[in-house]
Design a protein around this motif. Structure first.
Motif, mmCIF file in Angstrom:
data_model
loop_
_atom_site.group_PDB
_atom_site.id
_atom_site.type_symbol
_atom_site.label_atom_id
_atom_site.label_comp_id
_atom_site.label_asym_id
_atom_site.label_seq_id
_atom_site.Cartn_x
_atom_site.Cartn_y
_atom_site.Cartn_z
ATOM 1 N N THR A 51 -49.300 -21.922 -26.947
ATOM 2 C CA THR A 51 -48.912 -20.521 -27.080
ATOM 3 C C THR A 51 -49.969 -19.766 -27.890
ATOM 4 O OG1 THR A 51 -47.674 -21.019 -29.093
ATOM 5 C CG2 THR A 51 -46.432 -21.018 -27.029
ATOM 6 N N GLN A 52 -49.953 -18.455 -27.776
ATOM 7 C CA GLN A 52 -50.762 -17.589 -28.637
ATOM 8 C C GLN A 52 -49.896 -17.220 -29.822
ATOM 9 O OE1 GLN A 52 -54.248 -17.848 -27.200
ATOM 10 N NE2 GLN A 52 -54.076 -16.162 -28.610
ATOM 11 N N ASP A 53 -50.296 -17.575 -31.015
ATOM 12 C CA ASP A 53 -49.525 -17.312 -32.222
ATOM 13 C C ASP A 53 -50.261 -16.342 -33.132
ATOM 14 O OD1 ASP A 53 -47.649 -19.170 -31.390
ATOM 15 O OD2 ASP A 53 -48.417 -20.781 -32.668
ATOM 16 N N TRP A 54 -49.496 -15.598 -33.914
ATOM 17 C CA TRP A 54 -50.039 -14.739 -34.962
ATOM 18 C C TRP A 54 -49.813 -15.457 -36.293
ATOM 19 C CZ3 TRP A 54 -52.656 -10.229 -34.154
ATOM 20 C CH2 TRP A 54 -52.541 -9.640 -32.901
ATOM 21 N N ASN A 55 -50.891 -15.701 -37.045
ATOM 22 C CA ASN A 55 -50.800 -16.374 -38.334
ATOM 23 C C ASN A 55 -51.456 -15.517 -39.410
ATOM 24 O OD1 ASN A 55 -49.639 -19.036 -37.622
ATOM 25 N ND2 ASN A 55 -51.459 -19.161 -36.334
ATOM 26 N N ALA A 56 -50.823 -15.485 -40.581
ATOM 27 C CA ALA A 56 -51.380 -14.764 -41.723
ATOM 28 C C ALA A 56 -52.190 -15.742 -42.574
ATOM 29 C CB ALA A 56 -50.265 -14.143 -42.550
ATOM 30 N N TYR A 57 -53.342 -15.278 -43.061
ATOM 31 C CA TYR A 57 -54.234 -16.082 -43.897
ATOM 32 C C TYR A 57 -54.613 -15.300 -45.148
ATOM 33 C CZ TYR A 57 -55.143 -19.298 -40.014
ATOM 34 O OH TYR A 57 -55.018 -20.224 -39.007
ATOM 35 N N ILE A 58 -54.869 -16.035 -46.227
ATOM 36 C CA ILE A 58 -55.502 -15.452 -47.402
ATOM 37 C C ILE A 58 -56.939 -15.940 -47.409
ATOM 38 C CG2 ILE A 58 -54.669 -17.293 -48.934
ATOM 39 C CD1 ILE A 58 -54.608 -14.977 -51.134
ATOM 40 N N ILE A 59 -57.857 -15.032 -47.709
ATOM 41 C CA ILE A 59 -59.283 -15.335 -47.661
ATOM 42 C C ILE A 59 -59.901 -15.080 -49.023
ATOM 43 C CG2 ILE A 59 -61.480 -14.722 -46.574
ATOM 44 C CD1 ILE A 59 -59.658 -13.656 -44.207
ATOM 45 N N ASN A 60 -60.609 -16.078 -49.535
ATOM 46 C CA ASN A 60 -61.349 -15.950 -50.791
ATOM 47 C C ASN A 60 -62.828 -15.860 -50.447
ATOM 48 O OD1 ASN A 60 -62.489 -16.035 -53.298
ATOM 49 N ND2 ASN A 60 -61.886 -18.130 -53.763
#
Length: 131
Positions: free
Chosen positions: A27-36
């Motif tokens: 599936t195509q999923d939307w994921n949230a990430y934190i970036i440093n």
């Protein structure tokens, strides 16, 4: 006394929502990430998220990372597309050295979509980024 409290400005830390393929579920999923994107590690990263509108509010999600190394990123959560009709906020608190930083990243309603994709720092993928 309030005037003596110094609240440093957060720079080089972002939240991105990325549309990516899930090999397991196909599936195509939307994921949230934190970036440093900083050259220093972040310690005790606390992330509190929720979505809201005038009529609705989602449950609150909390995540803790003991360390987010310099020039790295970590997945926060999977996001269902129904949430994009709400304002989605990510309150991030972390320590850099002995100093505490805090910032709220807000994705306004309907701003997370395929037309809004841009290059995400460090990740070399397309997503919606709040700096």
């Amino acid at each position: 006394m309030k005037k003596d409290i110094e609240i440093p400005k957060v720079e080089g830390v972002y939240v991105a929502v990325v549309n990516e393929y899930n090999d397991i579920y196909k599936t195509q999923d939307w994921n949230a990430y934190i970036i440093n994107d900083k050259d220093v590690d972040l310690d005790v990263v606390l992330i509190v998220t929720n979505g809201y509108s005038d009529q609705k509010i989602t449950s609150t999600f909390r995540k803790k990372l003991d360390k987010l190394p310099a020039k790295s990123y970590a997945k926060i959560e999977l996001m269902q597309e129904e949430l994009f009709a709400l304002n989605n906020q990510f309150r991030v608190t972390f320590f850099e050295g002995n100093q505490m930083f805090e910032k709220t990243y807000l994705f306004r309603k309907n701003t997370i979509n395929l037309k809004a994709l841009q290059t995400v720092p460090l990740m070399k993928v397309k997503g919606v980024v709040v700096k």
